[in-house]
Scaffold this active site. Structure first.
Site, PDB file in Angstrom:
ATOM      1  N   LYS A   1      51.093 -38.976  65.793  1.00  0.00           N
ATOM      2  CA  LYS A   1      51.171 -37.767  66.623  1.00  0.00           C
ATOM      3  C   LYS A   1      50.470 -36.636  65.865  1.00  0.00           C
ATOM      4  O   LYS A   1      50.896 -36.265  64.769  1.00  0.00           O
ATOM      5  CB  LYS A   1      52.645 -37.412  66.883  1.00  0.00           C
ATOM      6  CG  LYS A   1      52.860 -36.015  67.500  1.00  0.00           C
ATOM      7  CD  LYS A   1      54.344 -35.720  67.804  1.00  0.00           C
ATOM      8  CE  LYS A   1      54.568 -34.268  68.218  1.00  0.00           C
ATOM      9  NZ  LYS A   1      55.976 -33.934  68.497  1.00  0.00           N
TER      10      LYS A   1
ATOM     11  N   ASP B   1      52.601 -26.935  68.053  1.00  0.00           N
ATOM     12  CA  ASP B   1      53.530 -27.178  69.157  1.00  0.00           C
ATOM     13  C   ASP B   1      54.324 -25.899  69.432  1.00  0.00           C
ATOM     14  O   ASP B   1      55.318 -25.620  68.766  1.00  0.00           O
ATOM     15  CB  ASP B   1      54.473 -28.345  68.795  1.00  0.00           C
ATOM     16  CG  ASP B   1      55.471 -28.628  69.916  1.00  0.00           C
ATOM     17  OD1 ASP B   1      55.273 -28.110  71.043  1.00  0.00           O
ATOM     18  OD2 ASP B   1      56.447 -29.372  69.656  1.00  0.00           O
TER      19      ASP B   1
ATOM     20  N   LYS C   1      59.308 -22.638  72.799  1.00  0.00           N
ATOM     21  CA  LYS C   1      60.307 -22.710  71.727  1.00  0.00           C
ATOM     22  C   LYS C   1      60.818 -21.309  71.409  1.00  0.00           C
ATOM     23  O   LYS C   1      60.042 -20.351  71.455  1.00  0.00           O
ATOM     24  CB  LYS C   1      59.660 -23.280  70.452  1.00  0.00           C
ATOM     25  CG  LYS C   1      59.443 -24.775  70.465  1.00  0.00           C
ATOM     26  CD  LYS C   1      58.915 -25.250  69.126  1.00  0.00           C
ATOM     27  CE  LYS C   1      58.570 -26.726  69.147  1.00  0.00           C
ATOM     28  NZ  LYS C   1      59.744 -27.604  69.287  1.00  0.00           N
TER      29      LYS C   1
ATOM     30  N   ASP D   1      53.519 -30.241  63.135  1.00  0.00           N
ATOM     31  CA  ASP D   1      53.666 -31.272  64.168  1.00  0.00           C
ATOM     32  C   ASP D   1      52.481 -32.251  64.180  1.00  0.00           C
ATOM     33  O   ASP D   1      52.461 -33.187  64.966  1.00  0.00           O
ATOM     34  CB  ASP D   1      53.841 -30.603  65.544  1.00  0.00           C
ATOM     35  CG  ASP D   1      54.839 -31.343  66.424  1.00  0.00           C
ATOM     36  OD1 ASP D   1      55.636 -32.124  65.873  1.00  0.00           O
ATOM     37  OD2 ASP D   1      54.792 -31.163  67.656  1.00  0.00           O
TER      38      ASP D   1
ATOM     39  N   ASP E   1      58.250 -29.225  76.036  1.00  0.00           N
ATOM     40  CA  ASP E   1      58.367 -29.304  74.583  1.00  0.00           C
ATOM     41  C   ASP E   1      58.556 -30.751  74.111  1.00  0.00           C
ATOM     42  O   ASP E   1      58.459 -31.035  72.920  1.00  0.00           O
ATOM     43  CB  ASP E   1      59.533 -28.416  74.119  1.00  0.00           C
ATOM     44  CG  ASP E   1      59.465 -28.120  72.631  1.00  0.00           C
ATOM     45  OD1 ASP E   1      58.415 -28.386  72.014  1.00  0.00           O
ATOM     46  OD2 ASP E   1      60.465 -27.610  72.085  1.00  0.00           O
TER      47      ASP E   1
ATOM     48  N   ARG F   1      55.797 -37.302  72.777  1.00  0.00           N
ATOM     49  CA  ARG F   1      55.942 -38.638  73.377  1.00  0.00           C
ATOM     50  C   ARG F   1      54.893 -38.880  74.450  1.00  0.00           C
ATOM     51  O   ARG F   1      54.502 -40.023  74.713  1.00  0.00           O
ATOM     52  CB  ARG F   1      57.374 -38.821  73.906  1.00  0.00           C
ATOM     53  CG  ARG F   1      57.771 -37.848  74.968  1.00  0.00           C
ATOM     54  CD  ARG F   1      59.282 -37.808  75.188  1.00  0.00           C
ATOM     55  NE  ARG F   1      59.977 -37.063  74.141  1.00  0.00           N
ATOM     56  CZ  ARG F   1      61.304 -36.929  74.068  1.00  0.00           C
ATOM     57  NH1 ARG F   1      62.087 -37.501  74.973  1.00  0.00           N
ATOM     58  NH2 ARG F   1      61.854 -36.251  73.095  1.00  0.00           N
TER      59      ARG F   1
HETATM   60  N1  BES Z   1      57.794 -31.310  67.473  1.00  0.00           N
HETATM   61  C1  BES Z   1      59.059 -31.294  68.053  1.00  0.00           C
HETATM   62  C2  BES Z   1      60.137 -31.981  67.205  1.00  0.00           C
HETATM   63  C3  BES Z   1      60.455 -31.353  65.869  1.00  0.00           C
HETATM   64  C4  BES Z   1      61.502 -30.471  65.773  1.00  0.00           C
HETATM   65  C5  BES Z   1      59.772 -31.716  64.746  1.00  0.00           C
HETATM   66  C6  BES Z   1      61.824 -29.916  64.555  1.00  0.00           C
HETATM   67  C7  BES Z   1      60.096 -31.167  63.530  1.00  0.00           C
HETATM   68  C8  BES Z   1      61.129 -30.276  63.427  1.00  0.00           C
HETATM   69  C9  BES Z   1      59.049 -31.969  69.423  1.00  0.00           C
HETATM   70  O1  BES Z   1      57.857 -31.913  70.102  1.00  0.00           O
HETATM   71  C10 BES Z   1      60.096 -31.308  70.227  1.00  0.00           C
HETATM   72  O2  BES Z   1      59.963 -30.143  70.455  1.00  0.00           O
HETATM   73  N2  BES Z   1      61.110 -32.055  70.628  1.00  0.00           N
HETATM   74  C11 BES Z   1      62.180 -31.524  71.359  1.00  0.00           C
HETATM   75  C12 BES Z   1      62.555 -32.549  72.408  1.00  0.00           C
HETATM   76  C13 BES Z   1      63.495 -32.043  73.458  1.00  0.00           C
HETATM   77  C14 BES Z   1      62.802 -31.017  74.331  1.00  0.00           C
HETATM   78  C15 BES Z   1      63.967 -33.203  74.254  1.00  0.00           C
HETATM   79  C16 BES Z   1      63.346 -31.284  70.423  1.00  0.00           C
HETATM   80  O3  BES Z   1      63.523 -32.053  69.486  1.00  0.00           O
HETATM   81  O4  BES Z   1      64.056 -30.295  70.593  1.00  0.00           O
HETATM   82 ZN    ZN Z   2      56.112 -31.700  68.959  1.00  0.00          ZN
HETATM   83 ZN    ZN Z   3      57.683 -30.107  71.298  1.00  0.00          ZN
END
Ligand code: BES
Ligand code: ZN
Ligand code: ZN
Length: 488
Positions: free
Chosen positions: A246, A251, A258, A269, A328, A332
């Site tokens: 990835k 992000d 966010k 990210d 967010d 995936r």
């Molecule tokens: N890049 C983030 C995940 C992440 C969070 C990586 C903190 C490193 C540190 C990912 O794209 C994301 O935002 N995931 C969300 C998913 C949710 C919306 C289901 C998350 O983990 O909050």
């Molecule tokens: Zn991400």
């Molecule tokens: Zn994200």
């Protein structure tokens, strides 16, 4: 940093400063010269504790045991202790546990990993001053390893640690200095230097490949996406490994923006994609007898009039439809298409993806550990075991059919988020499993590196910021595949 190996005793070789690793809290060992001074200085031999005796030209460091992880951390802390000093060269005796070479490898890795600093944006640089390290095989059973074997081990350690530092540099670079096109040119430059082949897919090619979910995530950014494909084909390949990363160069969360505090550090990210670049570099330099393909989906997730939206339904490369309920959960989506593309291009014996995929993984296992998921117990345990052998921490997170139900969609084949607050690392992994072909079902592992990839404090042999998570574990695993015929 260069290393020189000799069979001469430490006393007979040059080096401004001698490093002495005190193992097991034991100051009683006869080889320790400065017992009185050390006691006076309050040195209690604890793991990572250092004591610099300037007038004796010796630096002592504690290590709990001869285990690789302890020696690696101790060696890294030697380098940290020397930051800001003027020493340029060190000498050190090698340690071995019954002729095993892992202590030597860990020590060299520790020196290189511990010397890492990221100075790109500092006006006043504070780089590690050490340029040269002489390693003596004479003491502490070191002679049980022959010099050729030892120099090969040092070579491997250097390549692995340098590749980790290469990954750290990419991840630490700001989103405006490292966007998808830059990531692609880093890959091209590295490929040219190491003899890998490299193919870059730009938006037109991505459209042709029907990578609509990846393109949707990228749409609101002024930086257009890239998919990188690096290839290492040795003469007699024992098996084929595919790596997918990835590479979200930023992000922001997209329209499901966010909160301010959570957006800071999201330059990290791209850690999965950056790890794939580092692993490919090491595989090429080690010339491992395994065919290895590295794919990176490099994209920036931003907001704007053209942004993809919650409520959209996207069609992935394999034809599956995805209901978007949160922009967010973009990693995936990028991985779905990149995994489909990778599997179309290469039929492999092992398929690994690396991603900072979920905050839930960090909540579940903490900052320092990667979560390993997949359909095969065997592959999951292989990854966990080799991660541990390499000095990384990893643990398996098992799928179950109940959590799988939570990503069902009423209007599409699958939803990009789960309908429950819990188990987010696993449901993200199960989302990815929808994009794994039948023939790769039991050959795939998903490695969520969200915890260890970027930590805002130094830990073990890792600095503040990017750690290069994924590189050491995978280099070790691919080395294992090269050695162990039963795994082909
Ligand atoms: N890049 C983030 C995940 C992440 C969070 C990586 C903190 C490193 C540190 C990912 O794209 C994301 O935002 N995931 C969300 C998913 C949710 C919306 C289901 C998350 O983990 O909050
Ligand atoms: Zn991400
Ligand atoms: Zn994200």
């Amino acid at each position: 940093m260069n290393f020189e190996l000799t069979v001469l005793p430490v006393a007979d070789i040059s080096g401004e400063l001698e490093v002495v690793i005190v193992v097991d809290g034991n100051l009683k060992h006869c080889f320790i010269h400065d017992k009185k001074l050390l006691k006076k200085a309050g040195f209690s031999c604890e793991q990572d504790e250092t004591c610099l005796l300037v007038e004796k030209n010796r630096l002592y460091v504690g290590a709990s045991s001869l285990k690789g992880a302890d020696i690696r951390r101790a060696a890294a802390n030697v380098m940290k202790a020397l930051l800001g000093t003027k020493y340029k060269s060190l000498k050190v005796a090698t340690y071995t546990n019954k002729g095993c070479t892992y202590t030597l490898r860990a020590m060299v890795e520790g020196f290189i990993l511990g010397a890492y600093t990221f100075e790109t944006y500092k006006s006043k640089k504070n780089e590690c001053p050490i340029k040269h390290i002489s390693l003596s095989l004479e003491e502490y059973n070191g002679l049980e390893i022959d010099i050729e074997k030892a120099s090969l081990v040092i070579h491997k350690a250097q390549i692995t640690a340098d590749a980790t530092n290469f990954t750290r540099d990419i991840v630490n670079t700001t989103p405006d200095d490292c966007y998808p096109a830059v990531m692609a040119s880093i890959a091209e430059g590295m490929a040219e230097n190491t003899g890998l082949s490299c193919k870059i897919l730009k938006p037109k090619a991505l459209k042709k490949e029907k990578m609509e979910t990846l393109l949707a995530v990228a749409r609101a950014s002024r930086h257009t996406p890239r998919v990188i494909h690096l290839t290492h084909i040795p003469k007699k390949a024992k098996c084929v490994v595919t790596l997918v990363g990835k590479g979200l160069t930023y992000d922001s969360g997209g329209l499901s923006l966010k909160p301010a505090d959570y957006m800071v550090t999201m330059k990290s990210d791209k850690s999965g994609g950056s790890a794939v670049l580092g692993i490919m570099k090491a595989v090429a330099e080690l010339n491992l007898p395994i065919e290895v393909h590295g794919f990176v989906g490099a994209v920036e997730n931003m907001i704007g009039g053209d942004a993809y939206k919650p409520d959209d339904v996207l069609v992935a490369k394999n034809g599956k439809t995805i209901e978007i309920r949160n922009t967010d959960a973009e990693g995936r989506l990028v991985l779905a298409d990149t995994l489909c593309y990778a599997q179309q291009e290469v039929k492999s014996d092992y398929l690994f993806d690396f991603a900072t995929l979920t905050g839930a993984c960090v909540v579940g296992v903490g900052h320092y550990t990667s979560g390993v998921m997949g359909n095969s117990e065997k592959i999951k345990s292989l990854v966990v075991k080799e991660a541990k052998n390499s000095g990384e921490l990893a643990t398996a997170l098992d799928f179950n059919p109940y959590l799988k139900k939570t990503i069902k969609s009423e209007i599409a084949d699958v939803c990009n988020i789960s309908n429950t607050r819990y188990g987010g690392a696993i449901t993200a992994g199960q989302f990815l499993s929808e994009f794994i072909d039948k023939e790769h079902t039991d050959k795939w592992a998903h490695i969520d590196i969200a915890g260890p990839a970027f930590v805002e404090h130094a830990w073990g042999e890792n600095p503040h910021g990017a750690s290069g998570a994924g590189v050491r574990m995978m280099v070790k695993l691919i080395e294992k595949l090269a050695k162990d015929e039963s795994l082909h």
